[in-house]
Design an enzyme around this catalytic site. Structure first.
Site, PDB file in Angstrom:
ATOM      1  N   CYS A 122       0.868  -1.188   0.000  1.00  0.00           N
ATOM      2  CA  CYS A 122       0.000   0.000   0.000  1.00  0.00           C
ATOM      3  C   CYS A 122       0.905   1.239   0.000  1.00  0.00           C
ATOM      4  O   CYS A 122       1.689   1.453   0.924  1.00  0.00           O
ATOM      5  CB  CYS A 122      -0.891  -0.042   1.239  1.00  0.00           C
ATOM      6  SG  CYS A 122      -1.956   1.383   1.389  1.00  0.00           S
ATOM      7  N   CYS A 129      -2.792  15.181   3.137  1.00  0.00           N
ATOM      8  CA  CYS A 129      -3.853  15.210   2.119  1.00  0.00           C
ATOM      9  C   CYS A 129      -4.714  16.434   2.360  1.00  0.00           C
ATOM     10  O   CYS A 129      -4.968  16.817   3.506  1.00  0.00           O
ATOM     11  CB  CYS A 129      -4.708  13.950   2.200  1.00  0.00           C
ATOM     12  SG  CYS A 129      -5.964  13.863   0.893  1.00  0.00           S
ATOM     13  N   CYS A 133     -11.319  14.155   4.436  1.00  0.00           N
ATOM     14  CA  CYS A 133     -12.366  13.178   4.750  1.00  0.00           C
ATOM     15  C   CYS A 133     -12.472  13.035   6.269  1.00  0.00           C
ATOM     16  O   CYS A 133     -11.453  12.932   6.955  1.00  0.00           O
ATOM     17  CB  CYS A 133     -12.053  11.825   4.101  1.00  0.00           C
ATOM     18  SG  CYS A 133     -11.935  11.935   2.304  1.00  0.00           S
ATOM     19  N   CYS A 136     -10.700  10.120   8.318  1.00  0.00           N
ATOM     20  CA  CYS A 136      -9.325   9.825   7.927  1.00  0.00           C
ATOM     21  C   CYS A 136      -8.300  10.524   8.821  1.00  0.00           C
ATOM     22  O   CYS A 136      -8.358  11.742   9.008  1.00  0.00           O
ATOM     23  CB  CYS A 136      -9.137  10.254   6.479  1.00  0.00           C
ATOM     24  SG  CYS A 136      -7.442  10.087   5.925  1.00  0.00           S
ATOM     25  N   SER A 213      -6.739   4.110  -5.990  1.00  0.00           N
ATOM     26  CA  SER A 213      -7.971   4.397  -5.256  1.00  0.00           C
ATOM     27  C   SER A 213      -8.167   5.908  -5.139  1.00  0.00           C
ATOM     28  O   SER A 213      -7.252   6.628  -4.727  1.00  0.00           O
ATOM     29  CB  SER A 213      -7.880   3.784  -3.859  1.00  0.00           C
ATOM     30  OG  SER A 213      -9.003   4.162  -3.104  1.00  0.00           O
ATOM     31  N   LEU A 236     -16.310   5.346  -1.777  1.00  0.00           N
ATOM     32  CA  LEU A 236     -17.655   5.931  -1.913  1.00  0.00           C
ATOM     33  C   LEU A 236     -18.254   6.283  -0.548  1.00  0.00           C
ATOM     34  O   LEU A 236     -18.622   7.419  -0.301  1.00  0.00           O
ATOM     35  CB  LEU A 236     -18.540   4.944  -2.686  1.00  0.00           C
ATOM     36  CG  LEU A 236     -19.846   5.513  -3.227  1.00  0.00           C
ATOM     37  CD1 LEU A 236     -19.597   6.662  -4.204  1.00  0.00           C
ATOM     38  CD2 LEU A 236     -20.664   4.403  -3.896  1.00  0.00           C
ATOM     39  N   CYS A 354      -6.600   1.697   6.224  1.00  0.00           N
ATOM     40  CA  CYS A 354      -6.784   2.745   5.218  1.00  0.00           C
ATOM     41  C   CYS A 354      -7.156   4.084   5.861  1.00  0.00           C
ATOM     42  O   CYS A 354      -8.027   4.158   6.693  1.00  0.00           O
ATOM     43  CB  CYS A 354      -7.891   2.319   4.269  1.00  0.00           C
ATOM     44  SG  CYS A 354      -8.358   3.568   3.103  1.00  0.00           S
TER      45      CYS A 354
HETATM   46 FE1  SF4 Z   1      -7.197  12.140   1.622  1.00  0.00          FE
HETATM   47 FE2  SF4 Z   1      -7.805   9.554   1.261  1.00  0.00          FE
HETATM   48 FE3  SF4 Z   1      -7.729  10.598   3.717  1.00  0.00          FE
HETATM   49 FE4  SF4 Z   1      -9.700  11.316   2.067  1.00  0.00          FE
HETATM   50  S1  SF4 Z   1      -9.316   9.233   2.888  1.00  0.00           S
HETATM   51  S2  SF4 Z   1      -8.477  12.706   3.352  1.00  0.00           S
HETATM   52  S3  SF4 Z   1      -8.634  11.329   0.096  1.00  0.00           S
HETATM   53  S4  SF4 Z   1      -5.985  10.366   2.337  1.00  0.00           S
END
Ligand code: SF4
Length: 378
Positions: A122, A129, A133, A136, A213, A236, A354
């Site tokens: 990965c 980022c 999100c 996250c 992704s 999604l 993730c």
């Molecule tokens: Fe960024 Fe992916 Fe985290 Fe969304 S889930 S803030 S796109 S790293």
């Protein structure tokens, strides 16, 4: 980086940093042009890149099918860099999380995940980022910068080098699901993918086994379909716009209808499918009604669905659904004839799930982990 001293006897030594270009930052075309401009034959580019990616050498002296003068010329202008491994943790399930330090001191994480008969790596595409999100951990640190082509490639090349040769042989799958939104770093991503999937002198991964992704950057989804053969995964996480707006701010710019229309246009090769990832969060997107809505939304898209139960972390108020709710959600999708897999996040004990990388670098996460461990023990 080559530190050099630059001083006269009566002066204090001054350090001059002479940074050569890492050769992994060059595309094959650019390296070919550079060589031709200096009177060398174009086929030398493939020989040189073969040494860098297939044979994994760290200096130009080792490139024995090149003349001595050519090796000196290359060494004068280029380096073959490796990332510094600052830390490595192994989870109870065998997942290995590598913390790499980049030349400017930023840190990224790359995770090696054991599967039944192979390994999946990965990869990160950005430092931090910008997309914010809500579920996250990477988002909490904000965006620092894009990774370069060479830094993306180095994650694969360096891991292949440091792991056991048998494990390296079994490392067949790559996913761009680490830190960052890969499609927000499009040019570097595409150049790196070119080397990753190059079969003669590159890293030789099959495009069928490489997955990018995205949280849903519609223009770049269209470009990716034209520029590469790799698999597309879409994070999604909701089947209606109000819920997705809440979880993923990017949805306000690219709402679900437009995102799924882009997926329908994606030029899928025969026997390939788009993967939709759906993180299940208790009381937010996990009731059976959401599953029915999702099934309806995805009609006529050749796809499979990965369900991932949210892994609670510091600073978040979301919770993981119970097992019965997860199973029920899956059953609804199966009832609607979708291939649906519940992905149990690997490496939970080292925060390698993730969107949850680099947690250990933040004090509050470390504190939370200690509290959570106490809670589980009591
Ligand atoms: Fe960024 Fe992916 Fe985290 Fe969304 S889930 S803030 S796109 S790293």
């Amino acid at each position: 980086m080559t530190p050099q001293t630059d001083h006269t006897p009566d002066q204090k030594p001054k350090q001059k940093i002479d940074r050569k270009t890492d050769i992994k930052e060059l595309t094959p075309d650019r390296l070919t042009r550079w060589l031709v401009d200096r009177g060398l034959p174009p086929y030398r580019a493939k020989q040189i890149l073969g040494w860098v990616y297939l044979r994994q050498v760290d200096d130009f002296v080792s490139m024995t099918n090149l003349g001595k003068a050519d090796r000196v010329l290359l060494a004068d202008h280029f380096s073959i860099d490796r990332l510094l491994i600052k830390d490595m943790e192994i989870s109870a399930d065998g997942t290995r999380k590598y913390l790499f330090e980049l030349a400017d001191g930023h840190r990224i994480e790359t995770v090696l995940i054991p599967e039944k008969d192979h390994y999946t790596l990965c990869i990160s595409s950005q430092v931090g980022c910008a997309l914010g999100c809500r579920f996250c951990l990477t988002a909490q640190g904000g965006f620092q910068r894009n990774l370069t082509q060479g830094e993306i490639l180095a994650q694969v090349r360096d891991i292949l080098r440091v792991i056991d040769p048998e494990d390296a042989r079994r490392l067949t799958n790559l996913v761009f699901m680490g830190m960052g939104e890969p499609l927000a770093n499009y040019e570097n991503l595409i150049r790196a993918l070119g080397i990753i999937t190059q079969g003669d002198y590159g890293l030789k991964f099959s495009p069928r086994r490489v997955t990018v992704s995205t949280s849903g950057l519609i223009p770049e989804i269209g470009r990716l379909g034209n520029d590469s053969d790799v698999n597309l995964a879409v994070s999604l996480n909701a089947a209606d716009n109000p819920t997705r707006d809440r979880l993923m701010p990017i949805n306000r710019k690219y709402p679900i209808e437009a995102l799924l229309a882009a997926c329908r246009r994606y030029p899928l090769k025969p026997r390939r499918r788009i993967t939709f990832e759906y993180i299940l969060i208790e009381g937010v997107n996990d009731d059976p009604e959401c599953a029915h809505r999702l099934a309806k939304r995805l009609q006529s898209i050749r796809c499979k669905i990965n369900l991932i139960a949210f892994n609670p972390h510091a600073g978040g108020d979301f919770r993981r659904p119970n097992e019965a709710a997860i199973q029920q959600f899956r059953d609804v999708l199966v009832y609607h004839n979708y291939t649906t897999v519940i992905r149990y996040s690997k490496g939970l004990d080292i925060s390698a799930a993730c969107g949850q990388l680099n947690a250990k670098l933040r004090g509050e996460a470390a504190k939370w982990e200690a509290t959570e461990a106490d809670r589980l023990r009591s």
